[in-house]
Design an enzyme around this catalytic site. Structure first.
Site, mmCIF file in Angstrom:
data_model
loop_
_atom_site.group_PDB
_atom_site.id
_atom_site.type_symbol
_atom_site.label_atom_id
_atom_site.label_comp_id
_atom_site.label_asym_id
_atom_site.label_seq_id
_atom_site.Cartn_x
_atom_site.Cartn_y
_atom_site.Cartn_z
ATOM 1 N N GLU A 112 0.860 -1.193 0.000
ATOM 2 C CA GLU A 112 0.000 0.000 0.000
ATOM 3 C C GLU A 112 0.891 1.237 0.000
ATOM 4 O OE1 GLU A 112 -2.899 -0.301 3.154
ATOM 5 O OE2 GLU A 112 -4.093 -1.749 2.042
ATOM 6 N N HIS A 239 -9.349 9.971 2.226
ATOM 7 C CA HIS A 239 -8.895 8.854 1.390
ATOM 8 C C HIS A 239 -9.044 9.276 -0.061
ATOM 9 C CE1 HIS A 239 -8.317 4.870 -0.257
ATOM 10 N NE2 HIS A 239 -8.053 4.401 0.950
ATOM 11 N N ARG A 285 -1.250 9.292 1.235
ATOM 12 C CA ARG A 285 -2.644 9.641 0.921
ATOM 13 C C ARG A 285 -2.904 11.126 0.763
ATOM 14 N NH1 ARG A 285 -5.842 5.440 4.761
ATOM 15 N NH2 ARG A 285 -5.258 3.707 3.441
ATOM 16 N N HIS A 346 -11.973 10.128 5.785
ATOM 17 C CA HIS A 346 -11.762 8.697 6.045
ATOM 18 C C HIS A 346 -11.314 8.388 7.468
ATOM 19 C CE1 HIS A 346 -10.773 4.572 5.056
ATOM 20 N NE2 HIS A 346 -9.510 4.739 5.406
ATOM 21 N N ARG A 381 -1.685 9.475 8.590
ATOM 22 C CA ARG A 381 -1.549 8.054 8.933
ATOM 23 C C ARG A 381 -1.074 7.232 7.745
ATOM 24 N NH1 ARG A 381 -5.023 3.576 8.462
ATOM 25 N NH2 ARG A 381 -6.826 4.848 7.873
HETATM 26 P P1 FAD Z 1 -14.897 1.426 15.340
HETATM 27 O O1 FAD Z 1 -14.629 0.157 14.644
HETATM 28 O O2 FAD Z 1 -15.442 2.527 14.532
HETATM 29 O O3 FAD Z 1 -15.874 1.123 16.548
HETATM 30 C C1 FAD Z 1 -16.398 2.158 17.343
HETATM 31 C C2 FAD Z 1 -17.505 1.580 18.205
HETATM 32 O O4 FAD Z 1 -17.928 2.518 19.170
HETATM 33 C C3 FAD Z 1 -18.753 1.215 17.425
HETATM 34 O O5 FAD Z 1 -19.217 -0.014 17.936
HETATM 35 C C4 FAD Z 1 -19.722 2.334 17.753
HETATM 36 O O6 FAD Z 1 -21.077 1.998 17.632
HETATM 37 C C5 FAD Z 1 -19.353 2.573 19.203
HETATM 38 N N1 FAD Z 1 -19.718 3.878 19.741
HETATM 39 C C6 FAD Z 1 -19.397 5.109 19.279
HETATM 40 N N2 FAD Z 1 -19.886 6.066 20.086
HETATM 41 C C7 FAD Z 1 -20.545 5.434 21.093
HETATM 42 C C8 FAD Z 1 -21.263 5.877 22.232
HETATM 43 N N3 FAD Z 1 -21.419 7.172 22.506
HETATM 44 N N4 FAD Z 1 -21.813 4.951 23.044
HETATM 45 C C9 FAD Z 1 -21.696 3.634 22.778
HETATM 46 N N5 FAD Z 1 -21.024 3.155 21.700
HETATM 47 C C10 FAD Z 1 -20.444 4.043 20.878
HETATM 48 N N6 FAD Z 1 -7.651 0.799 8.787
HETATM 49 C C11 FAD Z 1 -6.660 -0.079 8.546
HETATM 50 O O7 FAD Z 1 -5.694 -0.154 9.308
HETATM 51 N N7 FAD Z 1 -6.740 -0.909 7.467
HETATM 52 C C12 FAD Z 1 -7.771 -0.885 6.594
HETATM 53 O O8 FAD Z 1 -7.813 -1.658 5.647
HETATM 54 C C13 FAD Z 1 -8.802 0.069 6.807
HETATM 55 N N8 FAD Z 1 -9.836 0.171 5.943
HETATM 56 C C14 FAD Z 1 -10.853 1.031 6.229
HETATM 57 C C15 FAD Z 1 -11.951 1.074 5.384
HETATM 58 C C16 FAD Z 1 -13.026 1.889 5.687
HETATM 59 C C17 FAD Z 1 -14.213 1.944 4.758
HETATM 60 C C18 FAD Z 1 -12.986 2.690 6.853
HETATM 61 C C19 FAD Z 1 -14.136 3.577 7.193
HETATM 62 C C20 FAD Z 1 -11.896 2.661 7.682
HETATM 63 C C21 FAD Z 1 -10.812 1.838 7.386
HETATM 64 N N9 FAD Z 1 -9.707 1.775 8.210
HETATM 65 C C22 FAD Z 1 -8.707 0.885 7.950
HETATM 66 C C23 FAD Z 1 -9.710 2.460 9.502
HETATM 67 C C24 FAD Z 1 -10.090 1.440 10.578
HETATM 68 O O9 FAD Z 1 -11.086 0.587 10.076
HETATM 69 C C25 FAD Z 1 -10.619 2.106 11.827
HETATM 70 O O10 FAD Z 1 -9.753 3.127 12.217
HETATM 71 C C26 FAD Z 1 -10.732 1.086 12.949
HETATM 72 O O11 FAD Z 1 -11.557 0.028 12.538
HETATM 73 C C27 FAD Z 1 -11.292 1.761 14.184
HETATM 74 O O12 FAD Z 1 -11.600 0.783 15.132
HETATM 75 P P2 FAD Z 1 -12.237 1.242 16.515
HETATM 76 O O13 FAD Z 1 -12.522 -0.001 17.275
HETATM 77 O O14 FAD Z 1 -11.396 2.274 17.123
HETATM 78 O O15 FAD Z 1 -13.605 1.986 16.089
HETATM 79 C C1 SIN Z 2 -7.763 0.946 2.308
HETATM 80 O O1 SIN Z 2 -7.990 -0.243 2.145
HETATM 81 O O2 SIN Z 2 -7.404 1.718 1.413
HETATM 82 C C2 SIN Z 2 -7.930 1.507 3.663
HETATM 83 C C3 SIN Z 2 -6.709 1.230 4.398
HETATM 84 C C4 SIN Z 2 -6.589 2.174 5.555
HETATM 85 O O3 SIN Z 2 -7.439 3.025 5.787
HETATM 86 O O4 SIN Z 2 -5.568 2.058 6.224
#
Ligand code: FAD
Ligand code: SIN
Length: 529
Positions: A112, A239, A285, A346, A381
């Site tokens: 990537e 993104h 990015r 993103h 990032r």
């Molecule tokens: P999240 O997975 O967003 O979870 C947050 C949780 O908190 C959810 O369950 C939500 O409902 C809950 N929540 C929020 N507020 C409250 C509240 N007030 N009360 C109760 N619950 C609450 N990163 C990579 O490293 N590789 C990738 O390939 C990649 N691809 C991505 C693709 C997409 C489309 C997106 C959007 C992001 C991507 N990212 C990627 C970024 C990565 O997915 C996220 O940064 C990561 O999953 C965040 O995880 P998290 O557990 O911190 O938050």
């Molecule tokens: C992607 O697959 O391009 C998302 C990866 C990331 O957000 O790190």
């Protein structure tokens, strides 16, 4: 009703569920989540998770790439922890059952942008997040961890430090969290020993975003209101490549597509990235997103093209089954026609400031995942470092609560505070009513990929006017809107203050980085201290 737990974890994405699984061995655990268990950004993650597990790679090389992408603001100590502990955390995910893809019996590693070597592990081709979320949710269920769905955390209850404690420099401590059951409307206070925010990012501040509906920055906003420090909010990652089709949500087209040889072309079919960066399509990015924006303006088009028609169709469908299917369902066979794409908000680089143990500046309050700001991403990032950050620091939070409970990060001496609503803020009659869409449109137009003093000042004053007529949130939509507003103000005020361009923060009136701005901006609500 009051209920007491050792660990209260807010959020059921990768950070929350992984922390819960580890914490379960050390005490009682309750996970609160505002939607269904899998309503989160995690389940949409595509490209994968970075770790230096391949031949010839090393944590040191991964560290160098992370620092280089972060444009001078990466916290080296935190990034060293991230890259050094990566392979152990990948081992944990494998033990829990995450089915990473393999080739000839070895883990498959993808390329990537801005990674100097292939080091991205993935699952189901481009469905890494879905596999991780499903695996962790089923382990949590098997371990008997209680996950209260449809319960939104609204407020952190703190205990003020005693005068004696203040004298020795101790500040606020966490006591409990208030939450609303969105089905019954019942409010409950949950007492805890350790409160772990794992609430994800705030991509929903923007009209065009890859983020799930739940990404409304709640954890960042409630932590700010409780007096915790918030850092780096001006750095929002856009993104470069989200599907751009009229009437279709901006679905992510993974960076890994460019890693496999996908080419960017403008609306006239011309390649353009080499003119912006020698790494061309695989530049960081921020560079690719700005280049695309510029080409869109130059060609008077609302998109550019991501072309994979020259690649083996078998490779495209096998490696990117989710993307292929989503585009096909919307009438686009990507093996035959280029994909119309445009940048989209993103990732939230900023968040609740933590040290390398996930401790915030409030005793007993921890943050992990996208809502936290450990400093590993700096101003930009590196792709696939986010999923990695969630597990590395969630693990350290749990270790810390065992070895040294109720700790906190050293406070930042010169933290600023959101300005009180300025007296010259436009009156309620001069601004549109506050709705999620009005806020998202404002942020997209005035605080987007390119900002400047005029646009930021305009946005700051509208946001302040909205803030000046607060209505107490009564349900999930109004709570989320209030939290989005707080996060948007933090982003806008930080972006206005930072008079330079660095990483994802680009100011057209200050287009270069400035050495005196090689520092973080930290906000703390002064009245809470
Ligand atoms: P999240 O997975 O967003 O979870 C947050 C949780 O908190 C959810 O369950 C939500 O409902 C809950 N929540 C929020 N507020 C409250 C509240 N007030 N009360 C109760 N619950 C609450 N990163 C990579 O490293 N590789 C990738 O390939 C990649 N691809 C991505 C693709 C997409 C489309 C997106 C959007 C992001 C991507 N990212 C990627 C970024 C990565 O997915 C996220 O940064 C990561 O999953 C965040 O995880 P998290 O557990 O911190 O938050
Ligand atoms: C992607 O697959 O391009 C998302 C990866 C990331 O957000 O790190």
């Amino acid at each position: 009703m009051t209920t007491t737990y050792d660990y209260l974890i807010i959020g059921s994405g990768i950070a929350g569920l992984y922390a819960a699984i580890l914490a379960r061995k050390h005490g009682s655990v309750l996970v609160l989540t505002k939607g269904s268990i899998d309503d989160c950004n995690t389940r949409w993650a595509q490209g994968g998770i970075a770790a230096s597990v391949g031949p010839g790679d090393s944590p040191e090389k991964h560290l160098r790439d992370t620092i280089e992408a972060g444009a001078g603001l990466v916290d080296e100590e935190a990034a060293r922890v991230l890259t050094a502990e990566a392979s152990d955390r990948i081992g944990d995910l494998v033990s829990l059952g995450v089915p990473f893809d393999t080739v000839h019996g070895e883990v498959a590693l993808a390329t990537e942008g801005a990674h100097s070597t292939p080091r991205i592990l993935h699952a189901g081709g481009d469905s890494t997040g879905a596999h991780i979320e499903l695996t962790l949710a089923s382990v949590a269920r098997l371990e008997g961890i209680t996950v209260l769905e449809h319960t939104i955390a609204t407020e952190i209850v703190t205990k003020p430090a005693s005068p004696l404690a203040r004298e020795v420099g101790e500040g606020l401590g966490v006591r409990a969290i208030r939450a609303l059951d969105t089905a019954s409307g019942e409010r409950t206070t949950y007492d805890c020993r350790a409160l772990i925010l794992a609430t994800g990012g705030a991509g929903q501040m923007y009209l065009t975003t890859t983020n799930a509906e739940v990404a409304t920055g709640d954890g960042i906003a409630i932590a700010y209101r409780a007096g915790a420090e918030i850092m780096d909010m001006e750095f929002v990652q856009f993104h470069p490549t989200a599907l751009h089709l009229p009437g279709v949500q901006p679905f992510l087209i993974s960076e890994a597509v460019r890693g496999e040889g996908g080419l960017l072309r403008d609306a006239n079919g011309e390649r353009f990235m080499a003119a912006y960066d020698e790494r061309a399509e695989l530049a960081p990015r921020d560079i690719v997103a700005r280049a695309i924006r510029e080409r869109m303006l130059a060609t008077d088009s609302d998109h550019v093209l991501l072309d994979v028609t020259h690649l083996d169709p078998g490779l495209v469908t096998a490696r990117f089954p989710q993307i292929y299917r989503f585009c096909a369902d919307n009438g686009l066979d990507i093996t035959r026609v280029p994909i119309p794409i445009a940048p989209a908000a993103h990732y939230t680089m900023g968040g609740v400031r933590t040290n390398t143990w996930g401790e915030t500046s409030v005793a007993g309050l921890y943050a992990a995942g996208e809502c936290a700001c450990t400093g590993v991403h700096g101003a930009n990032r590196l792709a696939s470092n986010s999923l990695l950050e969630t597990v590395v620091f969630a693990c350290r939070v749990i270790q810390r609560t065992i070895d040294s409970p109720n700790g906190r990060a050293e406070p930042t001496p010169d933290a600023g505070s959101l300005r009180p609503v300025p007296s010259d803020a436009p009156g309620a009659g001069d601004v549109p009513p506050l709705t999620r869409e009005a806020l998202q449109s404002l942020m997209w137009r005035d605080v987007g990929i390119v900002r400047g003093r005029d646009s930021l000042t305009r946005a700051a004053s509208v946001l302040a006017a909205w803030q000046s007529t607060p209505a107490a949130p009564t349900d999930r939509p109004s709570q989320e809107l209030a939290d989005l507003l707080t996060c948007s103000r933090l982003v806008t005020e930080a972006a206005l203050a930072r008079e330079e361009s660095r990483g994802a923060h680009y100011r057209d009136d200050f287009p270069e980085p400035r050495e005196d701005w090689r520092r973080h901006l930290v906000f703390r609500r002064k009245e809470a201290a």
